[in-house]
Every structure is written in structure tokens, then in C-alpha cells.
Design a protein around this motif. Structure first.
Motif, PDB file in Angstrom:
ATOM      1  N   SER A   1      49.544  -1.873  29.251  1.00 42.45           N
ATOM      2  CA  SER A   1      50.456  -1.560  30.364  1.00 42.45           C
ATOM      3  C   SER A   1      49.867  -2.004  31.696  1.00 42.45           C
ATOM      4  CB  SER A   1      50.754  -0.067  30.416  1.00 42.45           C
ATOM      5  OG  SER A   1      51.458   0.338  29.277  1.00 42.45           O
ATOM      6  N   GLU A   2      48.586  -1.721  31.913  1.00 44.26           N
ATOM      7  CA  GLU A   2      47.928  -2.143  33.151  1.00 44.26           C
ATOM      8  C   GLU A   2      47.921  -3.670  33.255  1.00 44.26           C
ATOM      9  OE1 GLU A   2      44.628   1.412  33.772  1.00 44.26           O
ATOM     10  OE2 GLU A   2      44.194  -0.222  32.367  1.00 44.26           O
TER      11      GLU A   2
ATOM     12  N   SER B   1      56.733 -11.938  32.741  1.00 46.31           N
ATOM     13  CA  SER B   1      56.214 -11.077  31.682  1.00 46.31           C
ATOM     14  C   SER B   1      54.907 -11.655  31.148  1.00 46.31           C
ATOM     15  CB  SER B   1      57.233 -10.994  30.549  1.00 46.31           C
ATOM     16  OG  SER B   1      56.645 -10.428  29.399  1.00 46.31           O
ATOM     17  N   LEU B   2      53.943 -10.800  30.900  1.00 47.94           N
ATOM     18  CA  LEU B   2      52.660 -11.237  30.337  1.00 47.94           C
ATOM     19  C   LEU B   2      52.857 -11.942  28.999  1.00 47.94           C
ATOM     20  CD1 LEU B   2      49.571 -11.225  30.572  1.00 47.94           C
ATOM     21  CD2 LEU B   2      49.584  -8.943  29.590  1.00 47.94           C
ATOM     22  N   HIS B   3      53.910 -11.576  28.295  1.00 47.57           N
ATOM     23  CA  HIS B   3      54.192 -12.180  26.992  1.00 47.57           C
ATOM     24  C   HIS B   3      54.357 -13.701  27.080  1.00 47.57           C
ATOM     25  CE1 HIS B   3      55.538 -12.214  22.855  1.00 47.57           C
ATOM     26  NE2 HIS B   3      56.539 -12.966  23.222  1.00 47.57           N
ATOM     27  N   ILE B   4      54.714 -14.206  28.249  1.00 46.35           N
ATOM     28  CA  ILE B   4      54.930 -15.646  28.399  1.00 46.35           C
ATOM     29  C   ILE B   4      53.651 -16.435  28.082  1.00 46.35           C
ATOM     30  CG2 ILE B   4      54.377 -15.941  30.853  1.00 46.35           C
ATOM     31  CD1 ILE B   4      57.542 -17.280  29.289  1.00 46.35           C
TER      32      ILE B   4
ATOM     33  N   THR C   1      50.007  -5.767  36.155  1.00 37.91           N
ATOM     34  CA  THR C   1      49.299  -6.656  37.078  1.00 37.91           C
ATOM     35  C   THR C   1      49.855  -8.071  36.996  1.00 37.91           C
ATOM     36  OG1 THR C   1      47.305  -5.319  36.971  1.00 37.91           O
ATOM     37  CG2 THR C   1      47.033  -7.604  37.707  1.00 37.91           C
ATOM     38  N   PHE C   2      50.114  -8.545  35.776  1.00 39.99           N
ATOM     39  CA  PHE C   2      50.659  -9.901  35.620  1.00 39.99           C
ATOM     40  C   PHE C   2      52.022  -9.993  36.308  1.00 39.99           C
ATOM     41  CE2 PHE C   2      52.556 -13.531  33.384  1.00 39.99           C
ATOM     42  CZ  PHE C   2      51.537 -14.454  33.540  1.00 39.99           C
ATOM     43  N   TRP C   3      52.867  -9.001  36.095  1.00 39.91           N
ATOM     44  CA  TRP C   3      54.197  -8.993  36.711  1.00 39.91           C
ATOM     45  C   TRP C   3      54.077  -8.974  38.237  1.00 39.91           C
ATOM     46  CZ3 TRP C   3      59.042  -9.923  35.342  1.00 39.91           C
ATOM     47  CH2 TRP C   3      60.055  -9.584  36.240  1.00 39.91           C
TER      48      TRP C   3
END
Length: 141
Positions: free
Chosen positions: A99-100, A112-115, A104-106
Motif C-alpha cells: 500500500s505504501e 498505478s504501480l502495477h504498470i 508513493t508511486f501514484w
């Protein structure tokens, strides 16, 4: 920010060298971008799981992945002299959470960090087949 589906190499490099962003996040993003390792696997790494001289991470008992020299250098800086404990520490000194990391990425990228799971290979050779093999059916524009 890039208007396409995936960030460009230039965008990612700019995030990875931005010293305003904590080193733990930048190293995590680098590893997500260059490897097939899932975020949970990276966040669960312990310092003894690092074989940096061999450019390897021991993900699980029977799973290893190679890393770049640049990633190894970032991990060396991140771990410093620590011999034990989590590789990725959050702001409170505990293990960094997904979550952290995602928040932070967002906050830094608007994405999305998933990218980052799509990594360099997808940016250089986007194809429906590659996305399907990675478990996603997306367009490759």
C-alpha cells in the motif's frame, strides 16, 4: 506524462533518478521494471536473500532471478551495512508495504504501480501475445 498505455523509458528513468523519492521506492520500481518478480515477492525479501556479487535475488527456496548491476548498486546503497531484516523499509523503519509503495508511486507519477509489471520488454516490443503471456489482455498501442 505519456498518453499511451505504458510509461516510456525516459519517464521511468526520470522517476528512478529523482532524489526527492525515497531510495527504497526507486530501487523497488527499478526491480519491478526490469524483472518478472511480483511486488509481494520483492517486499518480502530479507537482506540474506540478496546475492549482489552474483547479481541474483533468492525469491523463494526454488526461485531466483538475475538483476542488473545498476539494480545491485541500488540495493547495496539501500541495505548499507545491515546483515538482517527486510530489504525494503518504510518511513517508520518497518517493512515497506505494498500500500505504501502503491501510494508513493501514484503520488509521484499519477499511475498505478502495477504498470511496472509490464516492464521494458513490453515497452520495446508491445504485442497482444506478450500481454496475454503475462496474464493480461490489453491493447498494445
Amino acid at each position: 506524462m505519456n498518453e499511451g498505455c505504458l510509461p516510456t523509458d525516459h519517464e521511468i528513468v526520470s522517476w528512478l533518478v529523482d532524489i526527492r523519492i525515497p531510495l527504497a521506492h526507486r530501487v523497488l520500481w527499478s526491480l519491478l521494471d526490469e524483472s518478472e518478480v511480483r511486488i509481494g515477492e520483492l517486499l518480502n525479501l530479507e537482506v540474506p536473500d540478496l546475492a549482489l556479487d552474483d547479481l541474483m535475488l533468492h525469491i523463494a527456496e526454488s526461485k531466483e532471478t538475475s538483476i542488473s548491476e545498476k539494480a545491485a548498486t541500488g540495493l547495496r546503497q539501500l541495505v548499507g551495512t545491515r546483515q538482517q531484516g527486510p530489504v525494503f523499509l518504510g518511513p517508520n523503519g518497518d517493512r515497506l508495504t505494498s500500500s505504501e509503495a502503491a501510494e508513493t508511486f501514484w503520488a509521484e507519477t499519477g499511475m498505478s504501480l502495477h504498470i511496472l509489471r509490464h516492464g521494458r520488454l513490453d515497452r520495446r516490443s508491445p504485442s497482444p501475445t506478450r500481454h496475454m503471456l503475462r496474464g493480461h489482455l490489453t491493447h498494445a498501442s
